[in-house]
Design a protein around this motif. Sequence first.
Motif, mmCIF file in Angstrom:
data_model
loop_
_atom_site.group_PDB
_atom_site.id
_atom_site.type_symbol
_atom_site.label_atom_id
_atom_site.label_comp_id
_atom_site.label_asym_id
_atom_site.label_seq_id
_atom_site.Cartn_x
_atom_site.Cartn_y
_atom_site.Cartn_z
ATOM 1 N N ALA A 88 0.815 -1.217 0.000
ATOM 2 C CA ALA A 88 0.000 0.000 0.000
ATOM 3 C C ALA A 88 0.848 1.266 0.000
ATOM 4 O O ALA A 88 0.520 2.239 -0.679
ATOM 5 C CB ALA A 88 -0.943 0.007 1.195
ATOM 6 N N ALA A 89 1.952 1.271 0.776
ATOM 7 C CA ALA A 89 2.743 2.502 0.916
ATOM 8 C C ALA A 89 3.801 2.651 -0.161
ATOM 9 O O ALA A 89 4.069 3.763 -0.613
ATOM 10 C CB ALA A 89 3.393 2.539 2.301
ATOM 11 N N THR A 131 0.938 4.982 5.540
ATOM 12 C CA THR A 131 0.498 5.817 4.420
ATOM 13 C C THR A 131 1.093 7.215 4.465
ATOM 14 O O THR A 131 1.061 7.912 3.465
ATOM 15 C CB THR A 131 -1.032 5.939 4.413
ATOM 16 N N ALA A 132 1.639 7.610 5.578
ATOM 17 C CA ALA A 132 2.203 8.952 5.693
ATOM 18 C C ALA A 132 3.723 8.904 5.800
ATOM 19 O O ALA A 132 4.447 9.162 4.845
ATOM 20 C CB ALA A 132 1.598 9.652 6.914
ATOM 21 N N CYS A 133 4.205 8.500 6.957
ATOM 22 C CA CYS A 133 5.631 8.527 7.221
ATOM 23 C C CYS A 133 6.410 7.576 6.311
ATOM 24 O O CYS A 133 7.382 7.964 5.671
ATOM 25 C CB CYS A 133 5.872 8.172 8.683
ATOM 26 N N LEU A 134 5.998 6.311 6.256
ATOM 27 C CA LEU A 134 6.786 5.333 5.518
ATOM 28 C C LEU A 134 6.689 5.547 4.019
ATOM 29 O O LEU A 134 7.606 5.196 3.274
ATOM 30 C CB LEU A 134 6.363 3.920 5.905
ATOM 31 N N ALA A 176 8.679 14.883 6.159
ATOM 32 C CA ALA A 176 7.476 14.063 6.311
ATOM 33 C C ALA A 176 7.781 12.762 7.037
ATOM 34 O O ALA A 176 6.948 12.262 7.808
ATOM 35 C CB ALA A 176 6.877 13.766 4.933
ATOM 36 N N LEU A 177 8.976 12.217 6.814
ATOM 37 C CA LEU A 177 9.371 10.992 7.516
ATOM 38 C C LEU A 177 9.408 11.224 9.024
ATOM 39 O O LEU A 177 8.828 10.458 9.805
ATOM 40 C CB LEU A 177 10.743 10.528 7.025
ATOM 41 N N ILE A 178 10.051 12.300 9.439
ATOM 42 C CA ILE A 178 10.129 12.603 10.865
ATOM 43 C C ILE A 178 8.750 12.933 11.429
ATOM 44 O O ILE A 178 8.372 12.481 12.521
ATOM 45 C CB ILE A 178 11.111 13.769 11.104
ATOM 46 N N GLY A 179 7.980 13.727 10.682
ATOM 47 C CA GLY A 179 6.634 14.072 11.136
ATOM 48 C C GLY A 179 5.757 12.848 11.303
ATOM 49 O O GLY A 179 4.992 12.728 12.265
#
Length: 580
Positions: free
Chosen positions: A84-85, A238-241, A408-411
């Motif tokens: 998915a990611a 879906t966000a960080c990874l 975005a990874l850290i967030g």
Amino acid sequence: MALGIVEPKKGAQPPPGTEYLVDTTQTSGEHHYEHTHFLHGKGKKHDIILVPQPSNDPNDPLLWPTWKREVAFVVLFFNSIIFAACPGPMIAPATVALATQLEVPVKKVAQLSGYQLLIVGALGYEDISFFDHHLTSASRSSANLFFMYSPIVSVLAEKYGKRPQFLFASFFGALGTGICIAGFDQSSLSKSYTVLLAGRMVQGLGTTAYESLAVAAIGDMFFLHKRGIRTSLLVLTTACLASFVAICAGHMFEVLGARNLFVVLLPLQLFGFVCAFLFIPETQFRRNERKFGAATEHGGFAVQEKAETSTQSVTQEPVESTASSTTPKRTFIQDLRLTSGVYNHDGILKLLGRVFIHLLNPAIVWITLVAAILISFFVGTAYTLAQIFSPPPYLLTVSQNGYFFTGALIGGILGVISGPLCDFSARTLSRRNKGVFEAEFRIPVNILAVTMLSIGWFTFMWALERPGLKGGVYLCSFCYGAVCFGTSVAGTSTGLYILDAFRPYATEIFILQMMIKNFLFYAFSTFINEFAAEHGPANMCKVWGIITVCGFVTCVPMYIFGKVNRSWVHRMHMEYLGDK
């Protein structure tokens, strides 16, 4: 009113999502006899009441050994990443470079992701002439079938269980990646693009189940007080990874080329398929929910007659020890069966219609506003980042465009705290509410979400309006990270709200939410690049920020009237759909 939540009309049954959660002095004092018959947690969680109450069937996923549940979750988490990611953001940093390599406009490279997400979303209306130009008649017939896949996933999962859907998704995800690899071996660039497009579409079939059913599977296997951290970890995928994938993909594109991005992904997906077959048993389970009371005129619980509760044993021992049933426990080999039977005997058409009936539920409109649209802004902006930062004055390379996603990874990593925060909020407010949990107690954490999203979008706008700003790229990356953090918090909050408030319909609602979200992803791929070029990226961020703040205002009426809405939805399902 319980902590500002309006109660349903007098005499109404407590709707799903209103449960005893915390064993407090007030709760025990007012409802002692009934309350002692609840099964509790163990150790430090001895004051936590188990929601839902497990059955006495050893095959109940709530009664699985801890290792079995945790291994199943780890596989779901890993497969959510690789199926998915990974596929979507793999080519995001190389949007401009890949367009040059394939000799197509930037928009068409963005649509390699857009049409993949359109498949996930189930049906497309826009720019069909583009499909007609690139697909043969046979492929077009297949695409029409693919368009209807997502709602069918919901129907099949409801009727035959989630395991077949996960296995199906794993197989087609790996198949799509293989087709993408073949796309770079064609004799002409036009054929390469066509095959690559077809591969991305088939990859979309591998995304659907993991994106829509994984969180619902958490609700099958884990009690309410253990769902927060696991839900936030799945939102993380879906966000960080996805951002981590973009970082790696940007560097790999420059070093290894576009083809090898898919070559690296394929063995991981094959491994994920094997793990899904071995370690994701069927999580679907039909248990007769224990009903411990009816509502009083004040919206609380009334004690049932002794005859109704005297058969329940009083225990605070580990849950596993409560199972005593003549039903044989399934073996590991039996768990490997493709399906474990039929879980719903309603017709396919009725089940399909139920998916869309949820659009009448105001809570679904709210969830769309504060989750699906926010994630669409985050993903849609990713389509434009290479377009913004590759030309002067930034002049970022493909790998540097990938490194931009570090923020975005850290967030996203920091956003994992939203799970424990939601659980903490639920326990704290339940204690103040005499031990009674309301699903709306998941909503207050969105104060943190809207704060970070506002900081992210409006500061992003300010930085892009000053292209000569020293360190502007780093500030923009930070802002994108703040957006990712806020999106993770909102996604976790709304996901948990669905599990708690509409548990019987969670699978259908997650499918519907996923469809809406991926429609939006596709829609963004058709206009976002031109919009950013014509109106400027700063204006784009301003628009996203304004819509975000307005959307989160709806959290206030949702918190106040959410229980009334839950009661209404439950009553409608009971009266008109024949649900029990």
